[in-house]
Write an enzyme that holds these catalytic residues in place. Structure first.
Site, PDB file in Angstrom:
ATOM      1  N   ASP A  45     -30.219   2.186  42.890  1.00 50.06           N
ATOM      2  CA  ASP A  45     -29.822   3.467  42.263  1.00 50.06           C
ATOM      3  C   ASP A  45     -28.467   3.368  41.568  1.00 50.06           C
ATOM      4  O   ASP A  45     -28.320   3.738  40.407  1.00 50.06           O
ATOM      5  CB  ASP A  45     -29.922   4.667  43.222  1.00 50.06           C
ATOM      6  CG  ASP A  45     -29.113   4.564  44.503  1.00 50.06           C
ATOM      7  OD1 ASP A  45     -28.486   3.507  44.757  1.00 50.06           O
ATOM      8  OD2 ASP A  45     -29.100   5.559  45.264  1.00 50.06           O
ATOM      9  N   ASP A 181     -30.658   9.830  47.275  1.00 46.16           N
ATOM     10  CA  ASP A 181     -30.920  10.659  48.455  1.00 46.16           C
ATOM     11  C   ASP A 181     -30.805  12.162  48.172  1.00 46.16           C
ATOM     12  O   ASP A 181     -31.737  12.912  48.485  1.00 46.16           O
ATOM     13  CB  ASP A 181     -30.008  10.235  49.614  1.00 46.16           C
ATOM     14  CG  ASP A 181     -30.206   8.769  49.971  1.00 46.16           C
ATOM     15  OD1 ASP A 181     -31.212   8.184  49.518  1.00 46.16           O
ATOM     16  OD2 ASP A 181     -29.375   8.209  50.695  1.00 46.16           O
TER      17      ASP A 181
END
Ligand code: GLA
Length: 394
Positions: A45, A181
């Site tokens: 990410d 997340d």
């Protein structure tokens, strides 16, 4: 009623009961947000790559009601602790590692955006296992942000909310995490895995609803201390590798480019880059597998991801390897397509894709092999892709 889920879920109901017990009155709002399991795309990410998580059924719920003060009084049911946040003063982080920082960081983000909540009392109740690689921290942050939207009556832009939660983690919890997340916790969709392009921050939703396969999560019930400091070190190594390769992020790099520069690179940067470049490619392939229901190839990609995280990125540990070995021992013949560590590593959970019909046998076999290998009892559950954050006014 407001938010995406007008009906009260079990998580909401339990938070409401806890609030009533603790504060002797009913709550006005109940916000909740899920944990997540990352199917594949680990440590990609913050390198501008792809991730492929899904929200899980376990949620962190916060029930709250206004009080007559300029303070937030926050009770954690799991820890049996109460903390007070004074809204009339600038907010700073508490000592590193305190659970309160996640909530404080989110409140600080609202204040920074000139959105000031009134004082309220709140109880947090969660069934997302803490510190297990299932994003209990993002579930708390996202749930807090969703509650604050209801309390203030200001709904943030979806990406603004995600970035606010990520920033809380950076500045208050001290972890330079990526966007995955809070993104999945706030946006998750029931029945869908999310392929997120972390360069454009645009998701694609992939139906993951084949009843023949199930996502199983095996918690090693171990958390090694290393995880937080190593996270920042690995991130630095990735950034260093990108600099050496003269690219903005490792998303722009290829194995060929890496090969050409390998002689001049530090060992750690080289290994980290090799993992990230390979993992981004695996994640795109895994998304294609979901689209066409090719579970055998999907499983192979999970296995390859684990090997890369273990050998190159070096975030596995003996316990995670023991679970993966147990899953591989069962193999395709026994209904396991593949397995890998999920989340930050150094303990926490393994995610496996299994044949639904063989769930009970697989669960039993993994639990006993893990116990034999480590002397530790694993906690095992399955989850369908769940919905993201929601709030109700009661
Ligand atoms: C943690 C971080 C995420 C991501 C993963 C590794 O969960 O919060 O941003 O970097 O580790 O994939």
């Amino acid at each position: 009623m407001m938010g995406a889920a007008p009906r009260m879920s079990t998580a909401d109901g339990l938070a409401r009961d806890a609030f009533e017990r603790y504060f002797n009155r009913p709550p006005r709002w109940i916000a909740s947000a899920p944990g997540r399991v990352n199917l594949i795309g680990e440590y990609t990410d913050y390198n501008g790559g792809f991730v492929l998580p899904m929200a899980i059924e376990a949620r962190t719920a916060i029930a709250a009601a206004p009080n007559e003060s300029e303070r937030i009084v926050l009770h954690s049911l799991a820890l049996g602790e109460t903390t007070t946040i004074d809204l009339s003063e600038p907010l700073t982080p508490e000592i590193r590692g305190r659970w309160t920082n996640y909530f404080r960081g989110v409140v600080a983000g609202f204040l920074e955006a000139s959105i000031k909540p009134q004082g309220f009392d709140a109880v947090i109740r969660s069934d997302v296992p803490l510190g297990s690689g299932l994003s209990s921290s993002a579930a708390l942050e996202t749930s807090a942000a969703t509650l604050l939207e209801a309390v203030t009556g200001v709904t943030l832009e979806p990406l603004q909310k995600v970035l606010l939660c990520q920033n809380a983690e950076h500045t208050f919890a001290g972890v330079p995490c990526g966007i995955m997340d809070p993104y999945i916790s706030s946006q998750g969709r029931a029945g869908y895995a999310m392929l997120l392009d972390c360069r454009s921050n645009v998701p694609s939703w992939l139906a993951l609803d084949d009843p023949a396969v199930t996502v199983m999560v095996i918690n090693t019930n171990i958390k090694h201390q290393l995880s937080k400091s190593t996270y920042a070190m690995r991130r630095k190594a990735c950034e260093e590798a990108a600099r050496m390769l003269d690219v903005t992020t490792l998303r722009e790099a290829s194995m060929e480019l890496l090969e050409r520069h390998s002689g001049a690179m530090e060992e750690q940067a080289l290994h980290c880059a090799r993992h990230v470049i390979g993992e981004i490619a695996r994640t795109e392939r895994a998304a294609a597998c979901i689209r066409r229901g090719d579970w055998a190839e999907f499983g192979q990609l999970l296995d390859a991801s684990h090997d890369s995280l273990k050998e190159d990125f070096q975030v596995s540990c003996a316990e995670l390897d023991a679970v993966v070995a147990a899953a591989r021992g069962i193999g395709l013949a026994g209904g396991v397509y593949g397995a890998r560590l999920t989340g930050g590593g150094f303990g926490g959970c393994v995610v496996a894709l299994i044949e639904s019909a063989k769930r009970t046998e697989i669960e039993r076999a993994i639990a006993s092999a893990y116990l034999r290998a480590t002397g530790i009892k694993a906690t095992i559950f399955v989850s369908r892709p769940a919905g993201g954050a929601s709030v109700i006014e009661v």
